[in-house]
Design a protein around this motif. Structure first.
Motif, mmCIF file in Angstrom:
data_model
loop_
_atom_site.group_PDB
_atom_site.id
_atom_site.type_symbol
_atom_site.label_atom_id
_atom_site.label_comp_id
_atom_site.label_asym_id
_atom_site.label_seq_id
_atom_site.Cartn_x
_atom_site.Cartn_y
_atom_site.Cartn_z
ATOM 1 N N UNK A 130 40.100 44.452 29.982
ATOM 2 C CA UNK A 130 39.521 43.160 29.611
ATOM 3 C C UNK A 130 39.549 42.184 30.787
ATOM 4 N N UNK A 131 40.633 42.184 31.562
ATOM 5 C CA UNK A 131 40.705 41.262 32.703
ATOM 6 C C UNK A 131 39.594 41.546 33.699
ATOM 7 N N UNK A 132 39.268 42.819 33.913
ATOM 8 C CA UNK A 132 38.154 43.181 34.804
ATOM 9 C C UNK A 132 36.817 42.869 34.124
ATOM 10 N N UNK A 133 36.725 43.182 32.847
ATOM 11 C CA UNK A 133 35.487 42.989 32.089
ATOM 12 C C UNK A 133 35.011 41.542 32.127
ATOM 13 N N UNK A 134 35.918 40.591 31.967
ATOM 14 C CA UNK A 134 35.531 39.187 31.911
ATOM 15 C C UNK A 134 34.887 38.739 33.224
ATOM 16 N N UNK A 135 35.521 39.080 34.345
ATOM 17 C CA UNK A 135 34.975 38.676 35.634
ATOM 18 C C UNK A 135 33.596 39.263 35.882
ATOM 19 N N UNK A 136 33.416 40.555 35.596
ATOM 20 C CA UNK A 136 32.120 41.210 35.813
ATOM 21 C C UNK A 136 31.068 40.650 34.853
ATOM 22 N N UNK A 137 31.460 40.392 33.612
ATOM 23 C CA UNK A 137 30.523 39.839 32.633
ATOM 24 C C UNK A 137 29.961 38.503 33.094
ATOM 25 N N UNK A 138 30.816 37.644 33.608
ATOM 26 C CA UNK A 138 30.373 36.321 34.055
ATOM 27 C C UNK A 138 29.347 36.419 35.173
ATOM 28 N N UNK A 139 29.689 37.187 36.210
ATOM 29 C CA UNK A 139 28.791 37.302 37.355
ATOM 30 C C UNK A 139 27.463 37.920 36.929
ATOM 31 N N UNK A 185 28.472 31.655 41.577
ATOM 32 C CA UNK A 185 29.304 32.721 42.120
ATOM 33 C C UNK A 185 30.611 32.168 42.678
ATOM 34 N N UNK A 186 30.530 31.015 43.320
ATOM 35 C CA UNK A 186 31.750 30.390 43.857
ATOM 36 C C UNK A 186 32.695 30.023 42.714
ATOM 37 N N UNK A 187 32.132 29.448 41.642
ATOM 38 C CA UNK A 187 32.962 29.033 40.513
ATOM 39 C C UNK A 187 33.578 30.234 39.793
ATOM 40 N N UNK A 188 32.787 31.298 39.642
ATOM 41 C CA UNK A 188 33.311 32.478 38.944
ATOM 42 C C UNK A 188 34.226 33.316 39.835
ATOM 43 N N UNK A 189 34.185 33.063 41.147
ATOM 44 C CA UNK A 189 35.038 33.829 42.060
ATOM 45 C C UNK A 189 36.511 33.660 41.714
ATOM 46 N N UNK A 190 36.870 32.488 41.190
ATOM 47 C CA UNK A 190 38.272 32.254 40.830
ATOM 48 C C UNK A 190 38.681 33.132 39.649
ATOM 49 N N UNK A 191 37.775 33.295 38.679
ATOM 50 C CA UNK A 191 38.079 34.180 37.553
ATOM 51 C C UNK A 191 38.163 35.629 38.004
ATOM 52 N N UNK A 192 37.294 36.015 38.942
ATOM 53 C CA UNK A 192 37.337 37.382 39.471
ATOM 54 C C UNK A 192 38.643 37.607 40.226
ATOM 55 N N UNK A 193 39.092 36.590 40.981
ATOM 56 C CA UNK A 193 40.364 36.697 41.704
ATOM 57 C C UNK A 193 41.530 36.858 40.735
ATOM 58 N N UNK A 194 41.497 36.086 39.648
ATOM 59 C CA UNK A 194 42.544 36.209 38.627
ATOM 60 C C UNK A 194 42.535 37.615 38.036
ATOM 61 N N UNK A 195 41.333 38.152 37.783
ATOM 62 C CA UNK A 195 41.233 39.508 37.234
ATOM 63 C C UNK A 195 41.793 40.536 38.210
ATOM 64 N N UNK A 196 41.521 40.354 39.507
ATOM 65 C CA UNK A 196 42.033 41.291 40.515
ATOM 66 C C UNK A 196 43.559 41.245 40.575
#
Length: 466
Positions: free
Chosen positions: A292-301, A340-351
């Protein structure tokens, strides 16, 4: 109970490093959002703009949406971290229950850990956010003579601090909820690290997840239909998106378990691969959290990419002037870059969450890995086992995220611009390749430290009384 919680916090502080990092990312993100909005509004005021309140309200609303997404991702990661750490204390908690401690007292003690993680992460994140903001303003002034000034406001400290403390405390209490109910008789068990959720709880979450997903899907469909006659269909589709994603998060163990089982059973040949598959199937809740942590970041982008591409496709037919079309294309491109810049933080959290779950999984299975090492598992095979787990989980999360992102982007575009003509989803194959390649790359990087730790487990650990 407080003394026990403080002692355990000191002894296992290193296991909360990922939680602190996640909170710090969220705090820094909040500071950057608030500072950017304040500086931009003040800059507009200097141009003679009479009323900047609507601009501030619009920017704040957008900022809160993206901050909320980052907070949701962080809550999933932190809750999983605490659930795993507290599972390692199952025997101690059972003994405390034996001498009279209640489940409520255990959860209250867990909030001390949450407050500590939240405070440490908030301090680090706020400081980092302020330093980055100062650096960015200095660069803009030096490069373009912008004449910007850092905007000191109370909410720059208060908002990130309150958000981080609240999220980490609630996530800690939620993560410790299952283990806090442990029976005093559990003190005699040897599998102190079990994190299995009771069947009744899992069944209840699964049912709730299905109900929310179905209701949310209904709203999404209504939003698309309404978008054919009005641009306000998004107001119907948006709550559907929220309900459906919450349902997916709640019911994640139920729908990811068959997928994980099917994928891992296709792993053939090497013993390390078979062990990785067995490990992922053994604890569907822990695996689902990582997916789910990976899914959320990919879904947003993916969602914003699909919506942007669809909007461009829908407007091409309405712009005969190539200059106008070029202007629209540039505008959409700039907006996507901002997103993409704004969602990058969520992707970083997922990573970070991916690496955290792998590390805690290795710690939790230390005795099991030691037993495997004692019967011939090599250090290289231990590293490969962790690597395969990481790649499989990240790959599943990325594929599901792409599917959900395409769905949400399709619904968002048609519910908003459907009056211009209904259209299907548009997504470049190169984007899919980039997302899947990025997921694999992140998973490889995230597996390095946990894999090294697994390879260093000594076979003598199998003799340790856990």
């Amino acid at each position: 109970m407080r003394l026990w919680a403080l002692r355990e916090l000191r002894e296992t502080a290193g296991r909360y490093a990922a939680g602190v990092a996640v909170v710090a990312v969220v705090a820094a993100f909040a500071v950057l959002l608030l500072e950017t909005i304040e500086v931009f509004v003040r800059a507009l005021s200097t141009t003679g703009m009479q009323d900047a309140a609507p601009v501030r309200a619009a920017l704040t609303s957008v900022g809160l949406v993206f901050l909320g997404i980052a907070v949701l991702t962080a809550a999933i990661v932190i809750s999983g971290t605490f659930a795993t750490v507290y599972a390692g204390r199952r025997r101690d908690i059972a003994l405390l229950r034996l001498v009279g401690a209640t489940s409520r007292q255990i959860r209250r003690a867990s909030r001390i850990d949450g407050l500590a993680v939240g405070a440490a992460g908030a301090i680090a994140g706020i400081a980092a956010g302020i330093l980055v903001s100062l650096a960015a303003i200095g660069i803009l002034n030096a490069s373009f003579g912008a004449g910007l000034e850092f905007a000191w406001t109370p909410q720059l400290i208060l908002v990130p601090a309150v958000v981080c403390l609240a999220v980490s405390t609630l996530a800690a209490s939620s993560g410790a909820k299952i283990v806090a109910r442990v029976s005093p008789a559990e003190g005699a068990r040897s599998d102190a690290g079990s994190t299995q959720v009771p069947a009744s709880v899992a069944r209840g979450r699964g049912i709730a997840g299905i109900v929310l997903a179905v209701v949310g899907s209904g709203f999404l469909a209504l939003g698309v239909i309404a978008g054919l006659v009005s641009p306000f269909g998004l107001l119907i589709a948006f709550p559907g998106g929220v309900l459906s994603i919450v349902g997916i998060i709640l019911g994640a163990p139920a729908f990811t378990a068959p997928i994980v089982g099917g994928v891992t059973r296709m792993l053939r040949g090497r013993g390390a691969d078979l062990l990785a598959g067995a490990n992922l199937r053994a604890n569907p809740v822990r695996t689902a959290r990582t997916v789910v942590s990976v899914l959320i970041g990919v879904t947003l982008v993916t969602m914003f990419t699909v919506a942007g591409e669809m909007y461009l496709a829908q407007t091409r037919a309405y712009f005969g002037d190539a200059v106008e079309l070029e202007q629209v294309s540039q505008f959409i491109t700039v907006m996507l870059i901002v997103v993409y810049v704004l969602t990058a933080f969520s992707v970083l959290v997922a990573a970070i969450g991916l690496g955290s779950n792998l590390s805690l999984s290795v710690l939790q299975r230390q005795r099991e890995i030691a037993v495997l090492r004692s019967v011939g598992l090599t250090a290289r095979q231990a590293r490969r086992m962790v690597l395969v787990e990481s790649v499989v989980v990240a790959g599943i999360g990325a594929v599901l995220g792409l599917l959900l992102g395409v769905l949400y982007g399709f619904v968002g575009a048609n519910s908003t611009f459907g009056v211009q003509g209904f259209s299907g989803p548009v997504l470049s194959p190169w984007f899919v390749v980039a997302v899947l390649g990025g997921a694999v790359g992140f998973s490889v990087l995230a597996s390095i430290l946990p894999g090294r730790r697994a390879s260093r487990v000594h076979p003598a650990e199998a003799l340790r009384d856990s």
